[in-house]
Design an enzyme around this catalytic site. Structure first.
Site, short mmCIF file in Angstrom:
data_model
loop_
_atom_site.label_atom_id
_atom_site.label_comp_id
_atom_site.label_asym_id
_atom_site.label_seq_id
_atom_site.Cartn_x
_atom_site.Cartn_y
_atom_site.Cartn_z
N LYS A 172 -4.90 -5.85 6.51
CA LYS A 172 -3.60 -6.06 7.24
C LYS A 172 -2.53 -6.40 6.11
CE LYS A 172 -0.87 -7.15 10.53
NZ LYS A 172 -0.49 -6.54 11.70
N LYS A 240 6.52 -14.03 7.27
CA LYS A 240 5.06 -14.88 7.05
C LYS A 240 4.03 -14.13 6.63
CE LYS A 240 2.37 -14.30 10.53
NZ LYS A 240 1.15 -13.76 11.11
P1 NAP Z 1 3.68 -14.92 19.80
O1 NAP Z 1 4.07 -14.25 21.03
O2 NAP Z 1 4.63 -15.95 19.19
O3 NAP Z 1 2.36 -16.19 20.16
C1 NAP Z 1 1.56 -16.87 19.51
C2 NAP Z 1 0.56 -17.34 20.28
O4 NAP Z 1 -0.13 -18.46 19.37
C3 NAP Z 1 0.95 -18.14 21.56
O5 NAP Z 1 -0.11 -17.93 22.57
C4 NAP Z 1 1.14 -19.80 21.15
O6 NAP Z 1 0.96 -20.64 22.34
C5 NAP Z 1 0.00 -19.69 20.11
N1 NAP Z 1 -0.15 -20.79 19.25
C6 NAP Z 1 0.53 -20.81 18.11
N2 NAP Z 1 0.25 -22.03 17.38
C7 NAP Z 1 -0.46 -22.39 18.07
C8 NAP Z 1 -1.28 -24.06 18.04
N3 NAP Z 1 -1.00 -24.68 16.77
N4 NAP Z 1 -2.37 -24.37 18.76
C9 NAP Z 1 -2.32 -23.52 19.81
N5 NAP Z 1 -1.77 -22.24 20.10
C10 NAP Z 1 -0.91 -21.98 19.12
O7 NAP Z 1 3.14 -13.98 18.71
P2 NAP Z 1 2.29 -12.55 18.67
O8 NAP Z 1 3.28 -11.68 18.42
O9 NAP Z 1 1.48 -12.55 19.86
O10 NAP Z 1 1.72 -12.72 17.26
C11 NAP Z 1 0.09 -13.26 17.22
C12 NAP Z 1 -0.55 -12.79 15.94
O11 NAP Z 1 -0.52 -11.34 16.14
C13 NAP Z 1 0.30 -13.37 14.91
O12 NAP Z 1 -0.45 -13.65 13.59
C14 NAP Z 1 0.99 -12.24 14.31
O13 NAP Z 1 1.28 -11.92 13.03
C15 NAP Z 1 0.09 -10.97 14.55
N6 NAP Z 1 0.78 -9.56 15.20
C16 NAP Z 1 1.85 -9.42 16.02
C17 NAP Z 1 2.19 -8.27 16.11
C18 NAP Z 1 3.49 -7.90 16.71
O14 NAP Z 1 4.07 -6.91 16.90
N7 NAP Z 1 4.10 -9.10 17.64
C19 NAP Z 1 1.43 -7.12 15.81
C20 NAP Z 1 0.22 -7.38 14.84
C21 NAP Z 1 -0.05 -8.56 14.64
P3 NAP Z 1 2.34 -21.03 22.77
O15 NAP Z 1 2.60 -19.78 23.78
O16 NAP Z 1 1.94 -22.29 23.72
O17 NAP Z 1 3.34 -20.90 21.86
#
Ligand code: NAP
Length: 289
Positions: A172, A240
């Site tokens: 990744k 990040k």
């Molecule tokens: P996001 O929409 O910001 O969601 C983050 C999730 O993590 C939410 O469910 C959040 O809960 C939870 N969370 C964060 N900190 C936490 C903690 N300390 N304890 C419990 N729950 C926690 O982010 P996302 O886009 O889904 O990304 C998630 C992962 O996938 C990341 O590592 C990102 O780099 C990766 N990713 C993202 C993409 C993209 O295009 N978005 C693509 C590939 C990979 P709350 O709802 O309560 O905030």
């Protein structure tokens, strides 16, 4: 007989991924810190839990998709974390993008309790998560990968077992280098066209038919030309990931000059107050200089 599944973290990525598992007919127990994000899964018959521990008590395979390394550590090892509820013989599958080194540590700590771990970060964004067409890059033992693969197939299309624990996160990091440096290259090309008084849209159109063609030239190039920086993938999340890249490269003793430059430009995007914009906003930084 299919196994019972759990999913912790129902953000932009986790929610559609968990929905795809549930809609494929599996038993799914879910947890999200902000509880309202569980409503769509509840409506589909999933069990909504109060803690990651409760998810683990109700599952054989527990997927996690949260923001960053400390967040994965928290949901697995923190108070009421997965480790408190997971049975011996169960599997934790982390689909977040986090540090490969920390991933290896987590796998060791879980193995001491006879719990297996896979790292399985994804590429393909929200659209790929909704469509179930993600690319999944997996690290861990081959037999554990084989056990979880049928469930990966409900979330993704290109599912690759890269190597042992941490190898998925290294893949990744490599993915994020290619994307960041490609965005930088496309931004520089669009800037040069503009400064030469040549239509950038025509340049992009011409380049898309040759060896310079790429998804980044197509999608991010279009965002630059139309001044539309709605994410996509947010610049601060890309930064990040570049932090993980830089840390991993430093530990491996490798210099990554182009990735370093792209990282500095992502820093400038954030400094300009544009961290919530798509990472193609690197073009705005170049135009300013
Ligand atoms: P996001 O929409 O910001 O969601 C983050 C999730 O993590 C939410 O469910 C959040 O809960 C939870 N969370 C964060 N900190 C936490 C903690 N300390 N304890 C419990 N729950 C926690 O982010 P996302 O886009 O889904 O990304 C998630 C992962 O996938 C990341 O590592 C990102 O780099 C990766 N990713 C993202 C993409 C993209 O295009 N978005 C693509 C590939 C990979 P709350 O709802 O309560 O905030």
């Amino acid at each position: 007989m299919s196994e019972k599944l759990g999913f912790v973290g129902l953000g932009i990525m986790g929610l559609p991924m968990a929905l795809n598992l549930r809609r494929a007919g599996f038993d799914v127990a879910v947890y999200n810190r902000t509880t309202a994000r569980g409503d769509a899964l509840k409506a589909e018959g999933a069990k909504v839990c109060a803690t990651p521990k409760e998810v683990a008590e109700n599952a054989d395979i527990i997927f996690t998709c949260v923001s960053d390394t400390p967040d994965v550590e928290h949901v697995i090892f923190g108070a009421s974390g997965i480790i408190e509820g997971a049975k011996a013989g169960s599997v934790v599958v982390d689909m977040s993008t986090i540090s490969p080194d920390a991933t290896r540590d987590f796998a060791k700590k879980l193995a001491a309790k006879n719990i297996a771990m896979l790292d399985a970060p994804v590429s393909g964004g929200e659209t790929g998560a909704i469509a179930g067409t993600l690319s999944v890059m997996c690290g861990g033992k081959p037999d554990v990968f084989a056990r979880v693969k049928p469930y990966f197939e409900k979330m993704g299309k290109n599912i690759v077992h890269v190597g042992d624990n941490g190898a998925g996160q290294v893949a990744k990091a490599c993915n994020q280098i290619v994307i960041a440096v490609s965005i930088e290259a496309v931004a520089e090309a669009m800037l040069l066209a503009e400064k030469c008084g040549v239509d950038g849209a025509k340049v992009r159109e011409a380049l898309l038919g040759g060896f310079a063609a790429s998804k980044v030239l197509d999608i991010h190039g279009n965002r630059m030309l139309t001044n539309n920086y709605a994410p996509g993938f947010k610049a601060h999340l890309h930064r990040k990931d570049m932090g993980i890249v830089m840390d991993t490269a430093a530990k491996a003793g490798v210099a990554l000059p182009a990735a370093t430059l792209a990282t500095l430009n992502l820093d400038a995007v954030i400094k300009n107050g544009d961290g919530e914009l798509d990472s193609s906003a690197i073009y705005k930084v170049l135009k300013k200089n």
